[in-house]
Design an enzyme around this catalytic site. Structure first.
Site: not given
Ligand code: PLP
Length: 383
Positions: A50, A102
């Site tokens: 961890r 996002y």
């Molecule tokens: C997909 C994405 C995330 C989140 O990532 P995950 O790996 O799906 O949790 C964050 N920021 C952006 C710009 C993304 O495209």
């Protein structure tokens, strides 16, 4: 002489020339939870996975090197990375955030961070007055550039200057361009986020996230937090991302070449009313991109003439997949309204420009002619 990016994706200078791990060219997967101590009060450098694992340590060194950070942290997903990063703030802190982020980041801020008494101001950081939104309790500015999905481009150096003047952290989610095309830390940002699921992994097969920093204080806070909360990336997934990174440069180049061809082709299609791609000279962010990035990436967004046609395109694509996510070798088409940005309130979505006619395309590394051929057929079938 400093080595080029593609070489650095394959060879970390500090491990070079050594034949530890039996000279294995592929970095081994250390599938172990714990480590025997050589004696009381002694350690091999690894005590419990961890806290740290050799495969994860290797991946973190590579990602830190590619972004020009002093350290990187590999987390189970991009959202785990952003969630962990939010733990460095205190209740009552205020964060200025890009509005067109996002969707998962907005969901986190609005549903989890606000519950922890963080305050947010959402701006279009490519044009709104950021300085005017700064308050006494403002601690950070969180941006994406280009934004997801509307491809707005912000000037990282300019925002970094504002952040420095006011003692704020500048956090940049650099997922869309990857370290191959853009290095925000070198432009004055303090923290870079990646969804490693996307370009770094690159094969639509592994979830991962990264926090990279060049700030010693943040690094220490994050070390403590990761040990305490435990969302580190598993050894096998670290190995998959290490493998993905080996081809990052050539994938980015090919995917970008496809994006440029598709953007230019889409512009001329009667059913497409607007194309948002920062590599088109008419895009408002084109000049800033040329200044701060080495490329324009392979993400493009477009408006279809009607909602019915937009939905029909999603139904009809075959080789191109109607799927969430981006940045992999396969081309994916996404409907932000019901997928990535479903939890962003409708009025906010519409204000950002995400309409029911909006589609987002992540071009992969197929032959551009085949992508164009498929979309031509799909468009011809629309009624
Ligand atoms: C997909 C994405 C995330 C989140 O990532 P995950 O790996 O799906 O949790 C964050 N920021 C952006 C710009 C993304 O495209």
């Amino acid at each position: 002489m400093a080595r080029g990016f593609n070489t650095r994706c394959l060879h970390l200078e500090e491990t070079e020339g050594k034949t530890e791990n039996y000279g294995a060219i592929s970095y081994p997967i250390f599938q172990t939870a714990t480590y025997a101590h050589p004696g009381v009060g002694k350690s091999t450098g690894f005590d419990y996975s961890r806290l740290q694992n050799p495969t994860k340590a290797q991946l973190e060194k590579v990602v830190a090197d590619l972004e020009g950070g002093i350290d990187a942290f590999a987390l189970s997903t991009g959202m785990a990375a952003i969630t962990l990063l939010m733990e460095i703030f205190e209740p009552g802190d205020h964060i200025i955030s890009e509005a067109d982020l996002y969707g998962g980041s907005i969901r986190l801020f609005d549903n989890v961070s606000k519950k922890n008494h963080y305050e947010f101001t959402y701006l279009n950081c490519s044009k709104d007055d950021i300085e005017a939104a700064i308050r006494d309790n403002t601690k950070a500015i969180f941006i994406e550039t280009p934004t997801n999905p509307m491809m707005n481009v912000s000037d990282i150096e300019k925002i970094a200057k504002i952040a420095k003047e006011h003692g704020l952290l500048l956090i940049v989610d650099n997922t869309f361009l990857s370290p191959y095309f853009q290095n925000p830390l070198k432009l004055g940002a303090d923290v870079v986020i990646h969804s490693g699921t996307k370009f770094l992994g690159g094969h639509n097969d592994t979830l991962a996230g990264f926090i990279v920093t060049n700030n010693k204080e943040i690094r220490e806070k994050l070390r403590f937090l990761i040990k305490t909360t435990g969302a580190g990336l598993a050894p096998f997934d670290c190995w998959l991302i290490l493998r993905g990174i080996k081809t990052l440069g050539i994938r980015m180049e090919k995917a970008q070449e496809n994006a440029i061809k598709l953007a230019n082709w889409l512009k001329d299609q009667p059913v497409i009313t607007k194309v948002f791609y920062p590599g088109l000279p008419e895009h408002p962010g084109y000049e800033i991109m040329k200044k701060q990035s080495k490329g324009f990436g392979s993400m493009l967004t477009f408006y279809v003439d009607t909602k019915e046609h937009a939905l029909s395109i999603l139904e009809k694509v075959r080789m191109i997949k109607y799927a969430e996510s981006l940045g992999g070798v396969e081309t994916l088409l996404t409907y932000p309204t019901t997928q990535t940005h479903a939890d962003v309130p409708e009025e906010v979505r519409l204000r950002n420009g995400i309409t029911p006619c909006t589609l987002r395309l992540s071009t992969g590394i197929e032959d551009a002619e085949d992508l164009i051929d498929e979309l031509s057929q799909v468009f011809a079938e629309l009624d």
